[in-house]
Write a protein that holds these residues in place. Sequence first.
Motif: not given
Length: 368
Positions: A344-360
């Motif tokens: 998030e700080e560097l403007g990159a994308s990364t993996f979030y487990p589906p149950p945790y995607e709401r934390a993006k």
Amino acid sequence: MSALFSPVQIGPISLGNRIAVSPMCQYVAQGGQATDWHLQHLAQLAMSGAGLVMLEATAVEPRGRITHGCLGLYSAETESALERVLRVARSMAAPGTRFGIQLNHAGRKASSRVPWLGGQHLSSGDVATEGEPWQAVAPSALPFGQFPAPAALEPGEMEGIARSFVASAQAAVRLGFDLVELHCAHGYLMHQFLSPLSNQRADNFGGSSSARQHWPLRVAERIRAALPASMAFGARISANEWTEGGLDVDHAVDFTRLLQSIGADYVCVSSGSVDAGTRIPFSPGFQVPFASRVRRETGIVTRTVGALTEPSQAEDIIASGQADVVALARAFLADPRWVWRAAEELGASTFYPPPYERAKGLRGSPDR
């Protein structure tokens, strides 16, 4: 595009990003066997999104453990316990996450209390709380600080230990690891052979730098030969002993070239002494210059480690070509979601487990 989140090739394997979870001793194994603690510890790191997750220093024989709580890979029982932990970790890992194991023998630093009970040598008074002390071994009968003197290894015993390293490497193949690392740093047995401060042998394994390098290099060569071409192999090395007369970065460059000649795919450049009284000038990124020089002079894939905590710091190290991979330890203990924050700080994308995607998008934003 973030340099930190760009892919990198390490020999036959590729990492989706340049972030590694550094090996971190947990000291909670039972008889060398991984426990439920290892299961939760490794599972949460596996889903962090780091390109590489390294297991802690893992002993190749019981007397090679630092403490009674150290992880081992030297029997059917230790292999089975680790298989269970890895199976769960892989089921939760980010796609493409690679797993590595660091093989080690503590040498004269063995038979210690766990750190939170002082880290000193075990004694008969510790039997009830930790277990029996055992005889440590080393290249020479020189004690580590206030520890009892170790037994100097005979060539036949060295051969037995070399076979143990190979057997553990073969177990790592069966367990499906992507990478095997030989621990040649931090004052453990391989480092003890390399250092003139702890190796005062008068045979073919002591004396000159090349003689001191001989056995660790042969062990590395035999491990590499035991691994299939699809697995990566490397070593963690000490580039500065911070002690007069000890190893320095010139030795690190020389030893790295020798490792390359027997098929090593990378080195992790650390530092640290075999001298118990050494004081290391610990500060953010203090080991990065060592990694930078090794990378520049040998061309090998280089991992750097040591007091790396901030995404911007890690990004700069990779973008400026000082190292190919950054490894973090305490930062992951404090924040197993460090990779998410970095993305998030560097403007990159990364993996979030589906149950945790709401934390993006919530990292560092308490108002959301």
